[in-house]
Design a protein around this motif. Structure first.
Motif, short mmCIF file in Angstrom:
data_model
loop_
_atom_site.label_atom_id
_atom_site.label_comp_id
_atom_site.label_asym_id
_atom_site.label_seq_id
_atom_site.Cartn_x
_atom_site.Cartn_y
_atom_site.Cartn_z
N GLY A 95 0.81 -1.21 0.00
CA GLY A 95 0.00 0.00 0.00
C GLY A 95 0.84 1.26 0.00
N ASP A 96 0.19 2.37 -0.38
CA ASP A 96 0.84 3.68 -0.36
C ASP A 96 0.75 4.24 1.04
N PHE A 97 1.86 4.28 1.75
CA PHE A 97 1.81 4.95 3.06
C PHE A 97 3.21 5.26 3.54
N LYS A 98 3.29 6.16 4.49
CA LYS A 98 4.54 6.50 5.14
C LYS A 98 4.38 6.31 6.64
N LYS A 99 5.49 6.15 7.31
CA LYS A 99 5.46 6.31 8.75
C LYS A 99 6.57 7.27 9.14
N ILE A 100 6.39 7.94 10.26
CA ILE A 100 7.42 8.84 10.75
C ILE A 100 8.55 7.97 11.29
N VAL A 101 9.79 8.22 10.84
CA VAL A 101 10.91 7.38 11.26
C VAL A 101 11.97 8.24 11.93
N LEU A 102 12.27 7.92 13.18
CA LEU A 102 13.24 8.69 13.96
C LEU A 102 14.46 7.82 14.26
N ALA A 103 15.65 8.40 14.07
CA ALA A 103 16.89 7.64 14.24
C ALA A 103 17.75 8.22 15.35
N PRO A 104 17.65 7.67 16.56
CA PRO A 104 18.46 8.18 17.68
C PRO A 104 19.94 7.86 17.52
N SER A 105 20.78 8.77 18.04
CA SER A 105 22.22 8.60 17.93
C SER A 105 22.89 8.57 19.29
N SER A 106 22.09 8.58 20.36
CA SER A 106 22.63 8.49 21.72
C SER A 106 21.54 7.90 22.60
N VAL A 107 21.93 7.46 23.79
CA VAL A 107 20.93 6.93 24.71
C VAL A 107 19.96 8.06 25.09
N GLN A 108 20.51 9.29 25.18
CA GLN A 108 19.65 10.43 25.47
C GLN A 108 18.54 10.56 24.42
N GLU A 109 18.93 10.41 23.15
CA GLU A 109 17.91 10.52 22.09
C GLU A 109 16.98 9.31 22.05
N MET A 110 17.46 8.15 22.48
CA MET A 110 16.56 7.00 22.57
C MET A 110 15.36 7.40 23.44
N ALA A 111 15.65 8.15 24.52
CA ALA A 111 14.57 8.58 25.42
C ALA A 111 13.77 9.73 24.81
N SER A 112 14.47 10.80 24.40
CA SER A 112 13.72 12.00 23.99
C SER A 112 12.95 11.76 22.69
N LEU A 113 13.51 11.00 21.76
CA LEU A 113 12.79 10.77 20.51
C LEU A 113 11.60 9.83 20.69
N THR A 114 11.62 9.03 21.75
CA THR A 114 10.45 8.20 22.05
C THR A 114 9.25 9.10 22.37
N SER A 115 9.50 10.14 23.19
CA SER A 115 8.43 11.11 23.48
C SER A 115 7.97 11.78 22.19
N THR A 116 8.95 12.23 21.39
CA THR A 116 8.62 12.92 20.13
C THR A 116 7.77 12.02 19.24
N ALA A 117 8.15 10.73 19.18
CA ALA A 117 7.45 9.79 18.30
C ALA A 117 5.98 9.67 18.69
N PHE A 118 5.72 9.57 19.99
CA PHE A 118 4.32 9.46 20.43
C PHE A 118 3.54 10.72 20.07
N ASP A 119 4.16 11.88 20.28
CA ASP A 119 3.48 13.15 19.98
C ASP A 119 3.17 13.27 18.49
N LEU A 120 4.16 12.96 17.66
CA LEU A 120 3.95 13.08 16.21
C LEU A 120 2.90 12.08 15.72
N ALA A 121 2.97 10.86 16.26
CA ALA A 121 2.00 9.84 15.86
C ALA A 121 0.58 10.30 16.17
N ASP A 122 0.40 10.86 17.37
CA ASP A 122 -0.93 11.35 17.76
C ASP A 122 -1.36 12.53 16.92
#
Lengths: 348, 176
Positions: A126-153
């Motif tokens: 199917g034709d679709f995209k998903k938002i894809v975030l690529a963390p580069s530190s453990v700090q970003e593993m945490a902060s981008l998880t929050s971002t991902a939930f917000d963007l998804a919603d």
């Protein structure tokens, strides 16, 4: 804290009270953390009978408007692909985490970035995209998880954290995000009508082609908005750069070491690190193409992101590839050697 | 100032644990730290190693390919990494398990029969901490002071009774 644990704790702090998964190296710490924490805070941890079952449980919870996630590693994410397409087709927000390992097939258990295409090009039918975030530190593993939930919603669509075995397994200090479940209006959610409203339908089946076409067009309008507004990237020493390294995740950190050494040798090199892989930082790369003489894509696959770099800069400048695959990680020396050879005229 | 350490041995020797302890010690001293394990699917046996960086500056790559300090706890590890150590670096060898000598002449080498000492003292699982005690003594940027807090962090809650014996092991290495 391990990268995997940082994702799990950040998800809970983002208000995710539902986790469904199935174990696979190198992401199992996410499930282990959830198994420990969820029962204590009244959440749901469920180890499903398979990845396919897990992603469909995610779809069920997502339809009720609650924050929900699953996590896996490469072969497991392939199994989840069907469900991810259904999430996209049903316009449902959810977080999928892929802590990549080498492939194809069962591959190996060492880190890799070879699911780039699967992540950013849809990865299922199917034709679709998903938002894809690529963390580069453990700090970003945490902060981008929050971002991902917000963007998804915000955009009613699945989001993915595309990490790799190194990011999942390594420990670094991390400042966890404050508990913050941003509230998004979800009038479409299946919460029970209580006899007060018309019932909602969450579905991805449209038998009338006119209707299905309309949902696709509407979805791509939303994607345009995301491409305009949600691109994240980091520029490193790009002001006077003549060579632009493009790299994400763990390889961006290796590349940084190499860039520092190359600068010490007088080579004008910088880096653009995409943080969102979709939407891709096309504009920043196009701007760099006007100033730089060459690009080097540093990644742990056979040159998947390199193609997106070429597309972004409309092949105005040569793009060279510096890669290791199969669980191998390029060393700073290898990246430096590539920078030096490109600086001397290229070795494509 | 950055210290890149590679702990290497086989699974079950506590390689990852020793690395975690050193990383936490740095963290609690407000340094930048990273800890990156690399191991096979086996719980015991197989190769295990971990990269630890303790630094005053933000850390780029967490992968240590050319260590300032190598802790080798079995022969394959010494064979594999001896030539990767930077010139002027340090190599710590568990001389119970590795009978050969280090061939390099441009590094400082410390031979500690850690496994033998551990067996003699009835703490056979703690050769890793004995050799780590020696490491803290000989690498000034790490230092031996303040071992209690990081130990309490890395020894799991249900094994806090093992704190003292870990401390004993570190001291045995320090005094060797």
């Amino acid at each position: 804290m391990k990268g995997n644990e940082a994702i799990a704790e950040a998800a809970i702090r983002a208000g995710c009270m539902h986790y469904f998964g199935y174990p696979i190296t190198p992401q199992t710490e996410i499930a282990a953390y959830m198994a420990k924490r969820m029962p204590k805070i009244g959440g749901v941890f469920l180890q499903a009978e398979s990845e396919i079952a897990a992603v469909n449980m995610v779809l069920g919870v997502a339809a009720t408007g609650k924050r929900v996630m699953t996590s896996s590693s490469s072969p497991g994410v392939s199994l989840k692909s069907e469900g991810i397409s259904y999430l996209a087709g049903s316009d449902l927000p959810a977080l999928i985490v892929n802590v990549q390992r080498g492939g194809p097939g069962l591959g190996g258990i060492q880190p890799s970035q070879s699911d780039y295409f699967q992540a950013v090009k849809g990865g299922s039918h199917g034709d679709f995209k998903k938002i894809v975030l690529a963390p580069s530190s453990v700090q970003e593993m945490a902060s981008l998880t929050s971002t991902a939930f917000d963007l998804a919603d915000k955009y009613r669509m699945p989001a993915m954290i595309l990490a790799d075995g190194t990011m999942g397994q390594m420990m670094e200090p991390v400042e966890l995000p404050e508990p913050n479940a941003k509230s998004f209006d979800k009038p479409w959610a299946l919460t029970g009508t209580k006899g007060e409203r018309k019932h909602n339908i969450v579905n991805s089946l449209y038998l009338k082609p006119e209707e299905l076409e309309k949902t696709n067009f509407e979805r791509y309008e939303r994607y345009k908005e995301i491409e305009e507004n949600e691109v994240l990237y980091e520029e490193y020493l790009m002001e006077d750069a003549e060579i632009c390294v493009v790299s994400f995740g763990i390889t961006a950190r290796v590349a940084k070491n190499a860039i520092v050494e190359a600068r010490a040798k007088g080579i004008k090199v910088g880096m653009i690190r995409p943080i969102t892989l979709w939407p891709f930082p096309n504009k920043a790369l196009r701007a760099a193409a006007d100033k730089c003489k060459a690009f080097i894509s540093v990644e742990m696959n056979m040159g998947q992101m390199m193609e997106d770099v070429q597309l972004a800069i409309e092949c105005k400048k040569p793009v060279y590839l510096c890669n290791r695959v199969g669980g191998m990680i390029p060393s700073p020396e290898e990246v430096l050697a590539k920078i030096e050879s490109v600086n001397e005229g290229g070795d494509k | 100032m950055s210290c890149n350490i590679l702990f290497a041995g086989f699974g079950g020797q506590g390689i990852l644990f020793a690395g975690k302890f050193v990383a936490y010690k740095g963290l609690l001293e407000n340094k930048q730290v990273s800890w990156l394990p690399s191991y096979g699917p086996e719980m015991r046996g197989g190769t295990a190693n971990c990269s630890v960086i303790v630094s005053d500056e933000p850390i780029g790559s967490p992968i240590v390919s050319n260590p300032d300090v190598l802790v080798a706890m079995n022969l394959p590890s010494l064979d594999r990494y001896e030539n990767e150590v930077v010139s002027g670096g340090k190599i710590f060898v568990d001389s119970t398990l590795i009978s050969r000598k280090v061939e390099r002449t441009d590094v400082d080498v410390y031979y500690i029969p850690a496994t033998e000492i551990a067996n003699e003292k009835g703490i056979s699982t703690l050769a890793n901490m004995i050799i780590t005690g020696k490491l803290l003594k000989e690498v000034p940027s790490l230092g031996f002071d303040g071992i209690d807090a990081p130990l309490a962090k890395v020894v799991s809650a249900r094994h806090q009774d093992l704190l003292e014996v870990n401390k004993t092991a570190l001291k045995l290495g320090y005094d060797y």
